[in-house]
Design an enzyme around this catalytic site. Structure first.
Site, PDB file in Angstrom:
ATOM      1  N   ASP A   1       0.841  -1.193   0.000  1.00 42.93           N
ATOM      2  CA  ASP A   1       0.000   0.000   0.000  1.00 42.93           C
ATOM      3  C   ASP A   1       0.884   1.253   0.000  1.00 42.93           C
ATOM      4  O   ASP A   1       2.024   1.196  -0.463  1.00 42.93           O
ATOM      5  CB  ASP A   1      -0.930  -0.024   1.213  1.00 42.93           C
ATOM      6  CG  ASP A   1      -2.304   0.537   0.912  1.00 42.93           C
ATOM      7  OD1 ASP A   1      -2.397   1.750   0.679  1.00 42.93           O
ATOM      8  OD2 ASP A   1      -3.276  -0.238   0.915  1.00 42.93           O
ATOM      9  N   HIS A  31      -3.705   5.902   2.983  1.00 38.68           N
ATOM     10  CA  HIS A  31      -4.339   4.614   2.750  1.00 38.68           C
ATOM     11  C   HIS A  31      -3.694   3.432   3.464  1.00 38.68           C
ATOM     12  O   HIS A  31      -4.373   2.599   4.072  1.00 38.68           O
ATOM     13  CB  HIS A  31      -4.411   4.354   1.243  1.00 38.68           C
ATOM     14  CG  HIS A  31      -5.454   3.374   0.863  1.00 38.68           C
ATOM     15  ND1 HIS A  31      -5.167   2.080   0.481  1.00 38.68           N
ATOM     16  CD2 HIS A  31      -6.794   3.492   0.815  1.00 38.68           C
ATOM     17  CE1 HIS A  31      -6.295   1.452   0.215  1.00 38.68           C
ATOM     18  NE2 HIS A  31      -7.296   2.281   0.403  1.00 38.68           N
ATOM     19  N   SER A  91     -11.938  -1.334  -0.455  1.00 38.71           N
ATOM     20  CA  SER A  91     -10.560  -1.343   0.003  1.00 38.71           C
ATOM     21  C   SER A  91     -10.476  -1.584   1.502  1.00 38.71           C
ATOM     22  O   SER A  91      -9.428  -1.998   2.011  1.00 38.71           O
ATOM     23  CB  SER A  91      -9.890  -0.005  -0.316  1.00 38.71           C
ATOM     24  OG  SER A  91      -8.668  -0.207  -0.975  1.00 38.71           O
TER      25      SER A  91
END
Length: 414
Positions: free
Chosen positions: A61, A100, A263
């Protein structure tokens, strides 16, 4: 005075019970504020048998902020693949994606500090592989698909038993280099989980890498248990559906927020995979995947689920059921992720089709398709200062009041 002594003894017993009952609460996993899906999906019941201890989960990520209070001590190893000279513990990316990796890591293995979320597998260890997500990729940062390829191999070599890829490229294809890196992961007995894409970001069909054979592709459900149309994408790559609405997360710069999208459903599935692998280390990656799929439940408001040789393009095998997955017997016929990928390669990487496949799958010089991640973080919250401090203050107040009562009672007896 004897009465006062008895009252003091009772007080000591009461306080002992208060302290005694708080100890397990402090030690045992407990859902954080707003983590509605922990109870709804029965994850709190699974914690009685497994908390993910001993399992490494790789998060490929945007990097994980290891200084965040909810993630201290969680990341055991890290590396950057963006070409920017970072370390995997420094969030990277544009303003819409830099948060994220920290968020995803919190969903998997957050410590539940204060108002922070408790991870689905709170005792799992995180391996953080950072890469560039989103637009505005610096020139010195190489192809994002090449970054992912190297990150997968590093995660496998670092001991990952589960790899979470809450990201995607906005087409279903992938470069030939992935054939080998995913095969490498399958040979090393690794479960790979990826989101299928969000319609809110323009996904009209499942993104890669969820489309790679053997990967568990995850779509999104709302709090009502129904398909959350904006937070999923259709396609035969959809395997499971998980919670994707109002998911509490640690925010990369401190404090907390809520995330939307598949996600955040993907790391829930990754966390459950870690719970299963921790509870029964003898299970293979293929057996874990089979248990997750075979135990899934129908989705509210949707007729049908996947059956052998007849995939459901909306919900796959259905809604994730952690308790059932943990208890489920391994199906008699367990498909091999490695064989599924090999069959696909044999079918699609033929010489006469190579040019067409490469044109579709491989990114061009402008890096299109781009590596994407959800951008719909709802709102940050301030880091809490309450928690068990309140419990301690409350116990102190109780002690003061009881002591005052004892003194008053003793004086009256005189």
């Amino acid at each position: 005075m004897r009465a006062a002594a008895r009252l003091l003894a009772v007080t000591a017993v009461v306080l002992g019970l208060v302290v005694g009952t708080t100890q397990p609460v402090i030690a045992a996993p407990k859902a954080g504020p707003g983590q509605w899906f922990i109870k709804d999906y029965g994850i709190d019941k699974v914690w009685k048998k497994s908390t993910g201890k001993g399992v490494k989960v790789a998060v490929i990520d945007s990097g994980v902020n290891t200084d965040h209070e909810d993630l201290k001590g969680v990341v055991k190893k890290s590396k950057d693949f963006s070409g920017l000279g970072k370390d995997g513990k420094t969030p990277i990316g544009g303003k819409t994606t830099i948060h994220h990796g920290t968020a995803v890591a919190g969903v998997i293995a957050g410590k539940g500090v204060g108002a922070g979320p408790t991870g689905v597998a709170p005792d799992a260890e995180i391996l953080s592989a950072s890469m560039w997500l989103g637009p505005d990729r610096p020139k010195e940062s190489g192809s994002t698909r090449e970054q992912a390829d190297k990150a997968i191999r590093w995660a496998v070599d670092s001991g990952a038993k589960v790899i979470n890829m809450s990201l995607g490229w906005d087409d279903p294809g992938w470069p030939e280099s992935w054939d080998e890196s995913f095969e490498y992961a399958y040979k090393k007995d690794v479960v790979i989980v990826a989101c299928v894409g969000n319609a809110s970001q323009g996904a009209t069909q499942a993104w890669s890498p969820s489309t790679v054979p053997g990967v568990i592709g995850v779509g999104g459900l709302g709090k009502n248990g129904k398909v959350l149309d904006d937070s999923t994408a259709p396609g035969t790559a959809v395997d499971l559906m998980g919670p994707a609405e109002n998911i509490p997360i640690p925010y990369y710069s401190g404090g907390y927020a809520e995330g939307q999208g598949c996600s955040f459903a993907s790391p829930v599935v990754s966390g459950v995979a870690a719970l299963i692998r921790s509870e029964n280390p003898d299970l293979s990656a293929d057996e874990v995947r089979a248990k997750l799929q075979s135990s899934a439940k129908p989705v509210d408001g949707h007729k049908g689920v996947s059956k052998e040789d007849k995939p459901d393009p909306i919900v796959g095998w259905g809604r994730l059921d952690p308790r059932a997955a943990l208890k489920a017997k391994v199906p008699k016929d367990v498909s091999s992720a490695e064989d599924e990928l090999a069959d696909w390669v044999k079918m699609h990487r033929r010489g006469e089709a190579r040019a067409e496949e490469t044109e579709t799958a491989a990114p061009d010089e402008t890096e299109s398709p781009k590596a994407l991640a959800p951008t719909d973080i709802v709102a940050t919250q301030s880091t809490p200062t309450l928690g068990f401090a309140v419990l301690g203050a409350g116990a102190l107040i109780v002690l003061v009041l009881l002591t005052a009562s004892i003194v008053s009672f003793a004086r009256r007896r005189r």
